[in-house]
Design a protein around this motif. Structure first.
Motif, PDB file in Angstrom:
ATOM      1  N   UNK A  17       0.827  -1.210   0.000  1.00 24.48           N
ATOM      2  CA  UNK A  17       0.000   0.000   0.000  1.00 24.48           C
ATOM      3  C   UNK A  17       0.863   1.263   0.000  1.00 24.48           C
ATOM      4  N   UNK A  18       2.078   1.199   0.569  1.00 24.78           N
ATOM      5  CA  UNK A  18       2.966   2.365   0.588  1.00 24.78           C
ATOM      6  C   UNK A  18       3.428   2.719  -0.830  1.00 24.78           C
ATOM      7  N   UNK A  19       3.654   1.707  -1.644  1.00 26.99           N
ATOM      8  CA  UNK A  19       4.054   1.943  -3.042  1.00 26.99           C
ATOM      9  C   UNK A  19       2.917   2.637  -3.782  1.00 26.99           C
ATOM     10  N   UNK A  20       1.695   2.138  -3.595  1.00 30.35           N
ATOM     11  CA  UNK A  20       0.543   2.735  -4.277  1.00 30.35           C
ATOM     12  C   UNK A  20       0.305   4.167  -3.799  1.00 30.35           C
ATOM     13  N   UNK A  21       0.471   4.416  -2.495  1.00 35.60           N
ATOM     14  CA  UNK A  21       0.310   5.772  -1.973  1.00 35.60           C
ATOM     15  C   UNK A  21       1.369   6.715  -2.549  1.00 35.60           C
ATOM     16  N   UNK A  22       2.601   6.241  -2.629  1.00 37.36           N
ATOM     17  CA  UNK A  22       3.681   7.066  -3.182  1.00 37.36           C
ATOM     18  C   UNK A  22       3.377   7.418  -4.645  1.00 37.36           C
ATOM     19  N   UNK A  23       2.992   6.419  -5.424  1.00 38.19           N
ATOM     20  CA  UNK A  23       2.701   6.664  -6.838  1.00 38.19           C
ATOM     21  C   UNK A  23       1.497   7.575  -7.012  1.00 38.19           C
ATOM     22  N   UNK A  24       0.478   7.402  -6.180  1.00 38.41           N
ATOM     23  CA  UNK A  24      -0.701   8.270  -6.233  1.00 38.41           C
ATOM     24  C   UNK A  24      -0.296   9.722  -5.962  1.00 38.41           C
ATOM     25  N   UNK A  25       0.572   9.920  -4.964  1.00 39.97           N
ATOM     26  CA  UNK A  25       1.056  11.256  -4.650  1.00 39.97           C
ATOM     27  C   UNK A  25       1.905  11.846  -5.768  1.00 39.97           C
ATOM     28  N   UNK A  26       2.704  11.000  -6.416  1.00 33.80           N
ATOM     29  CA  UNK A  26       3.528  11.465  -7.527  1.00 33.80           C
ATOM     30  C   UNK A  26       2.672  11.896  -8.701  1.00 33.80           C
ATOM     31  N   UNK A  27       1.569  11.176  -8.966  1.00 32.45           N
ATOM     32  CA  UNK A  27       0.666  11.548 -10.048  1.00 32.45           C
ATOM     33  C   UNK A  27      -0.027  12.860  -9.753  1.00 32.45           C
ATOM     34  N   UNK A  28      -0.395  13.092  -8.502  1.00 31.74           N
ATOM     35  CA  UNK A  28      -1.082  14.323  -8.138  1.00 31.74           C
ATOM     36  C   UNK A  28      -0.162  15.528  -8.261  1.00 31.74           C
ATOM     37  N   UNK A  29       1.133  15.339  -7.967  1.00 34.51           N
ATOM     38  CA  UNK A  29       2.091  16.440  -8.066  1.00 34.51           C
ATOM     39  C   UNK A  29       2.303  16.874  -9.508  1.00 34.51           C
ATOM     40  N   UNK A  30       2.236  15.917 -10.446  1.00 34.59           N
ATOM     41  CA  UNK A  30       2.494  16.243 -11.850  1.00 34.59           C
ATOM     42  C   UNK A  30       1.233  16.760 -12.563  1.00 34.59           C
ATOM     43  N   UNK A  31       0.093  16.554 -11.962  1.00 34.19           N
ATOM     44  CA  UNK A  31      -1.165  16.970 -12.604  1.00 34.19           C
ATOM     45  C   UNK A  31      -1.434  18.440 -12.417  1.00 34.19           C
TER      46      UNK A  31
END
Length: 70
Positions: free
Chosen positions: A56-70
């Protein structure tokens, strides 16, 4: 509360990934994963001399990375 025991006293099931599995999943090098762990950007647990990363930490990190680039 996330990560707290369930009402019947059992711990929630967590799937842990190795650094190599995280690197493959994220399509980065193992060194990049180690850097993320050591910087605190990616949550991990130390088991002996190895790190294990909750899935779940990997998915949270990737979700946060997508939000930063959007």
């Amino acid at each position: 509360m996330a990560g707290s025991p369930q009402s019947d006293g059992r711990m929630p099931e967590v799937r842990f990934l190795t650094v190599a599995e995280v690197a493959t999943l994220m399509r980065v090098s193992k060194m990049t994963v180690y850097r993320l762990v050591h910087s605190g950007e990616l949550t991990a647990v130390r088991v002996g001399r190895s790190f294990r990363v909750p899935e779940h930490a990997v998915h949270e990190y990737l979700r946060g990375a997508f939000q930063e680039t959007a």
